[in-house]
Design an enzyme around this catalytic site. Sequence first.
Site, PDB file in Angstrom:
ATOM      1  N   HIS A 286       0.823  -1.209   0.000  1.00 39.65           N
ATOM      2  CA  HIS A 286       0.000   0.000   0.000  1.00 39.65           C
ATOM      3  C   HIS A 286       0.860   1.263   0.000  1.00 39.65           C
ATOM      4  O   HIS A 286       2.057   1.232   0.330  1.00 39.65           O
ATOM      5  CB  HIS A 286      -0.898   0.004   1.236  1.00 39.65           C
ATOM      6  CG  HIS A 286      -0.117  -0.017   2.531  1.00 39.65           C
ATOM      7  ND1 HIS A 286       0.470   1.102   3.081  1.00 39.65           N
ATOM      8  CD2 HIS A 286       0.182  -1.033   3.368  1.00 39.65           C
ATOM      9  CE1 HIS A 286       1.088   0.790   4.195  1.00 39.65           C
ATOM     10  NE2 HIS A 286       0.940  -0.510   4.395  1.00 39.65           N
TER      11      HIS A 286
ATOM     12  N   GLU B 231      -2.159  -7.226   7.659  1.00 41.23           N
ATOM     13  CA  GLU B 231      -0.827  -7.158   8.234  1.00 41.23           C
ATOM     14  C   GLU B 231      -0.784  -7.865   9.586  1.00 41.23           C
ATOM     15  O   GLU B 231      -1.825  -8.131  10.210  1.00 41.23           O
ATOM     16  CB  GLU B 231      -0.404  -5.687   8.381  1.00 41.23           C
ATOM     17  CG  GLU B 231       0.985  -5.447   8.968  1.00 41.23           C
ATOM     18  CD  GLU B 231       2.117  -6.088   8.171  1.00 41.23           C
ATOM     19  OE1 GLU B 231       2.209  -7.331   8.188  1.00 41.23           O
ATOM     20  OE2 GLU B 231       2.912  -5.341   7.567  1.00 41.23           O
TER      21      GLU B 231
END
Length: 407
Positions: free
Chosen positions: A211, A287
């Site tokens: 990202h 994550e």
Amino acid sequence: MPRTLIVEADGGSRGNPGPAGYGAVVLDPETGEALAEAAEFIGTATNNVAEYKGLVAGLRAALALDPEARIQVRMDSKLVVEQMSGRWQIKHPDMKPLAAEARSVFPADRVTYEWIPRSQNKHADRLANEAMDAGKIGKQWEPRDSRAALATAAAPARSAAALAADEAAERAEAAAERAETAAAPEAVAAPPVGWGAPDLGVPATFVLLRHGETALTPEKRFSGSGGTDPELSAAGHRQAQATAAALAARGTIQAVVSSPLRRCRETAEAVADRLGLEVRLEEGLRETDFGAWEGLTFAEVRERYPEDLDAWLHSSKAAPTGGGESFASVARRVAVTRDKLLARYAGKTVLLVTHVTPIKTLVRLALGAPPESLFRMELSAASLSAVAYYSDGNASLRLLNETSHLR
């Protein structure tokens, strides 16, 4: 010389398919000592699926003991042994991803497979039955409940009913193996490696996009799935748009899958809008949960939790302070997600918008690298990496940390 470990694994299904479980044990080849055990009730499945899951669990247990070891796998399933040795084809869709997962644990040249009679696989068989017994009463097998080593050493007499059940299971397993291999020759040459490999068709390719930046990224703060779920910064939005333009120019992306965290969703949406695609969210791509370290810099964690940080840096099984996730847990989650996506997107090029740890883990698994390799890779914000996955279970790293589209 590297250490050798023996992995014995088994799986069973009371109904085939029916309530199923697996068991695996890692043994010292010199003393026969059980170094690690694993077992799990897996719900409704076939014997063969349970056996493959037992194999994967045994290999992962051996990896946790010694990532550099050579492994001798011993199983009483001729199907699994022959398929993993490359002599029989794998046709069943439920077993292909499991075989690929098994191959990803250790490099192929460090694992050998040997068929043994059921009578010589009692320890793993007992663990599988303990797992199924636990599942029958709505529980999961726990290591503290294991009686497999004692039962194997004592070799108690089995009841007539138990023996009959074993015979029935063995007949069902043999029938399943015959059905699996009836349409193909039993001797299929193992796939060669390198330039001489056959054409394996179009691989599934995962383009891995980290990202874009958030406010925490330039400060190098721990930012996982247990923190504030930050949005993209202005720089992060610019990176997402630049990445979208580059991927649109290439014209190869056929689907977009994203971690559910906001910074990934915003990055994925920028790309998907440019490509005219929808974003599919995948929980397994989130994550790591960094626990009490969320929002802190490495130096701050070193100051506040020095012992926990040292443990984390030296063992993939160590979790961050306060109930975060270990890298070993993340690897299991990511491997399951990878296999699910490979089954869904066979032969396609898919953009996975995710985070540092999942991307590094996918790369590590593709290379067969040890857990400590996670600390030896650099991934910039909005960088691109790519891994191709072939039908024989092998993977090829094609790109790592590409950032030219951001310049």
